[in-house]
Scaffold this active site. Sequence first.
Site, short mmCIF file in Angstrom:
data_model
loop_
_atom_site.label_atom_id
_atom_site.label_comp_id
_atom_site.label_asym_id
_atom_site.label_seq_id
_atom_site.Cartn_x
_atom_site.Cartn_y
_atom_site.Cartn_z
N LYS A 163 0.85 -1.20 0.00
CA LYS A 163 0.00 0.00 0.00
C LYS A 163 0.88 1.25 0.00
O LYS A 163 0.64 2.20 -0.74
CB LYS A 163 -0.92 0.00 1.24
CG LYS A 163 -2.06 -1.00 1.12
CD LYS A 163 -2.81 -1.20 2.42
CE LYS A 163 -3.81 -2.34 2.26
NZ LYS A 163 -4.41 -2.79 3.51
N GLN A 165 -5.09 -1.77 9.72
CA GLN A 165 -4.86 -3.05 9.05
C GLN A 165 -5.40 -4.19 9.91
O GLN A 165 -5.08 -4.30 11.09
CB GLN A 165 -3.36 -3.24 8.79
CG GLN A 165 -3.01 -4.48 8.01
CD GLN A 165 -3.52 -4.46 6.57
OE1 GLN A 165 -3.43 -3.45 5.88
NE2 GLN A 165 -4.07 -5.57 6.12
N ASP A 210 -11.39 2.32 3.96
CA ASP A 210 -11.66 0.89 3.78
C ASP A 210 -13.17 0.63 3.63
O ASP A 210 -13.58 -0.45 3.22
CB ASP A 210 -11.16 0.10 5.01
CG ASP A 210 -9.96 -0.76 4.70
OD1 ASP A 210 -9.69 -0.99 3.51
OD2 ASP A 210 -9.28 -1.21 5.65
#
Length: 283
Positions: free
Chosen positions: A52, A96, A119
């Site tokens: 990322k 994460q 997200d």
Amino acid sequence: MAKIIDGKKIAEEIKEELKKEVLVLAKKKIVPSLLVILVGEDNASQIYVKNKERVAKEIGIDSQVMKLSTATSQEDLEEIILQYNADEKIHGILVQLPLPDSIDVKRIISLIDPKKDVDCFHPENVGRMMIDDARFLPCTPAGVLELLKRSNISVEGKNIVIVGRSNIVGKPLAVMLINLGATVTVCNSKTKNLKEICAQAEILVSATGKAGLICADMIKKDAIVIDVGINRNAEGKLVGDVDYIRACDKVSCITPVPGGVGPMTIMMLMRNTILAAKNQANQ
Ligand code: NDP
């Protein structure tokens, strides 16, 4: 002959488009910025976070990774999220997953400012997606839709079967496809007659994490197959959920693993970060 949907190539095309968007924003003195919070030492997570960071840098997104120890307390993590919610320089916040067992994941996700939830896991954003008023789209399902769109495959009126009902892939993808006018069946590990149901699908999406679950005899002739699964086979090679070699003889289009949905997920995260920056600049 099956057409292979090249996710890597499509993701590269999107990357070039996003770079241009970042340049336009730069003229307005806006640099999209993403904070990734990584708690613990999970190997796969460390690789995902590194990827990322790399892609963000290539596009011109300012990305920061905050690495925290497994021993980080719920209170400390909550404090950090509140701090960055209030930081105007940060447009997107991503925690994460998975988090260590000691952390209440749902509470952490719910604390992220929905405007920074790139997200798209926050309940407010999930709800907005449900009523077809999305602020963001969740990255993997959005990647699947983008692959179909850019391969000129319409989903409207199509009979689509999704195998897998997780909150990250199967369920949001089903909602997004319903919003687009598809007829959607979602299967799970308790589904009876999985083979017969899959064999009805004009578009079959598998997201189970079970290598080889989808055999060629479960696929309708000339169907379109999207394989979200990422698994390691006995030889340690990355494979999807679908018996790819045999499926290729039967389908009209198929995504490979690796090089299908995977590269799209990360690009959709970058797209959401740029969108978050634009939205926050317009406030
Ligand atoms: P989960 O484990 O959360 O969900 C798996 C789903 O598959 C569950 O709904 C489960 O059913 C269902 N399932 C498992 N076995 C069967 C079976 N035999 N028959 C029917 N359904 C079954 O996984 P995720 O959704 O997070 O991920 C799925 C896969 O996609 C994984 O391989 C993951 O690595 C990959 N992935 C890939 C991404 C990418 O970018 N390409 C991003 C995210 C995930 P039940 O609910 O009943 O247990």
